[in-house]
Design a protein around this motif. Structure first.
Motif, short mmCIF file in Angstrom:
data_model
loop_
_atom_site.label_atom_id
_atom_site.label_comp_id
_atom_site.label_asym_id
_atom_site.label_seq_id
_atom_site.Cartn_x
_atom_site.Cartn_y
_atom_site.Cartn_z
N LEU A 17 21.84 18.20 38.66
CA LEU A 17 21.81 19.76 38.44
C LEU A 17 22.55 20.69 39.52
N SER A 18 22.12 20.50 40.60
CA SER A 18 22.63 21.26 41.62
C SER A 18 24.14 20.94 41.85
N SER A 19 24.79 19.81 41.66
CA SER A 19 26.18 19.73 41.66
C SER A 19 26.72 20.47 40.47
N GLN A 20 26.18 20.47 39.60
CA GLN A 20 26.78 21.05 38.17
C GLN A 20 26.89 22.51 38.30
N LYS A 21 25.80 23.14 39.12
CA LYS A 21 25.91 24.61 39.30
C LYS A 21 26.97 24.81 40.20
N PHE A 22 27.27 24.28 41.33
CA PHE A 22 28.23 24.22 42.21
C PHE A 22 29.54 24.20 41.63
N VAL A 23 29.60 23.10 40.80
CA VAL A 23 31.19 22.86 40.01
C VAL A 23 31.45 24.07 39.22
N THR A 24 30.45 24.55 38.22
CA THR A 24 30.63 25.77 37.47
C THR A 24 31.47 27.11 38.29
N GLU A 25 30.34 27.13 39.66
CA GLU A 25 30.78 28.42 40.30
C GLU A 25 32.32 28.31 40.54
N GLY A 26 32.72 27.08 41.02
CA GLY A 26 33.98 27.01 41.63
C GLY A 26 35.10 27.01 40.26
N TYR A 27 34.79 26.53 39.14
CA TYR A 27 35.75 26.89 37.99
C TYR A 27 35.59 28.11 37.54
N ASN A 28 34.42 28.89 37.63
CA ASN A 28 34.52 30.30 37.40
C ASN A 28 35.49 31.16 38.08
N THR A 29 35.26 30.91 39.47
CA THR A 29 36.02 31.72 40.33
C THR A 29 37.77 31.51 40.10
N PHE A 30 37.83 30.31 40.00
CA PHE A 30 39.24 29.89 39.76
C PHE A 30 39.84 30.38 38.37
N ALA A 31 38.86 30.57 37.51
CA ALA A 31 39.28 31.06 36.33
C ALA A 31 39.55 32.81 36.43
N ASN A 32 38.53 33.16 37.15
CA ASN A 32 38.68 34.64 37.34
C ASN A 32 39.82 35.09 38.32
N GLU A 33 40.59 34.05 38.92
CA GLU A 33 41.51 34.57 39.93
C GLU A 33 42.70 33.87 39.38
N CYS A 34 43.13 33.59 38.29
CA CYS A 34 44.16 32.61 37.67
C CYS A 34 45.23 33.69 37.01
N ALA A 35 46.55 33.51 37.41
CA ALA A 35 47.54 34.31 36.83
C ALA A 35 48.14 33.82 35.86
N SER A 36 48.16 32.50 35.69
CA SER A 36 48.75 31.91 34.49
C SER A 36 47.55 31.99 33.36
N PRO A 37 48.09 32.29 32.24
CA PRO A 37 47.43 32.15 30.87
C PRO A 37 47.09 30.86 30.74
N ALA A 38 48.21 30.15 30.63
CA ALA A 38 47.81 28.70 30.21
C ALA A 38 46.90 28.03 31.11
N VAL A 39 47.09 28.10 32.35
CA VAL A 39 46.07 27.62 33.12
C VAL A 39 44.83 28.05 33.12
N MET A 40 44.59 29.25 32.87
CA MET A 40 43.48 29.87 32.74
C MET A 40 42.62 29.48 31.49
N SER A 41 43.55 29.30 30.61
CA SER A 41 42.74 28.85 29.31
C SER A 41 42.30 27.31 29.43
N GLU A 42 43.01 26.37 30.17
CA GLU A 42 42.62 25.01 30.36
C GLU A 42 41.26 25.21 31.43
N LEU A 43 41.20 25.99 32.46
CA LEU A 43 40.16 26.30 33.29
C LEU A 43 38.87 26.79 32.50
N MET A 44 39.20 27.74 31.40
CA MET A 44 37.98 27.97 30.68
C MET A 44 37.39 26.81 29.93
N ASN A 45 38.51 26.01 29.34
CA ASN A 45 37.83 24.74 28.66
C ASN A 45 37.09 23.72 29.56
#
Length: 87
Positions: A17-45
């Motif tokens: 559970l702790s690891s999953q919280k950490f992983v989702t934090e990372g993906y959330n940050t990456f998605a928020n800072e992504c300039a490419s719509p295609a990459v952002m879409s994949e990160l959101m998935n």
């Protein structure tokens, strides 16, 4: 000699559970800072999948009595609704 307690199911689930919280934090940050719509879409998935895994682990821990939650008082729920409705 100091003997350590074995790493049991509960400890493993807490670690997951702790690891999953950490992983989702990372993906959330990456998605928020992504300039490419295609990459952002994949990160959101991926972020959605990781949140689903986190929720499944959370549910299992609740079922086993390893994660206690308390219901929010109605007054706090109403305050939160009012605060977010004001935008």
């Amino acid at each position: 000699m100091n003997q350590q307690k074995p790493f049991g199911d509960r400890e493993m689930m807490e670690d997951v559970l702790s690891s999953q919280k950490f992983v989702t934090e990372g993906y959330n940050t990456f998605a928020n800072e992504c300039a490419s719509p295609a990459v952002m879409s994949e990160l959101m998935n991926i972020l959605n999948e990781e949140h689903q895994i986190q929720h499944e682990v959370f549910d299992e821990m609740v079922k086993r009595g390893w994660y206690q939650t308390e219901p929010a008082p109605q007054k706090k729920i109403d305050q939160c609704k009012q605060q977010h409705a004001q935008g």
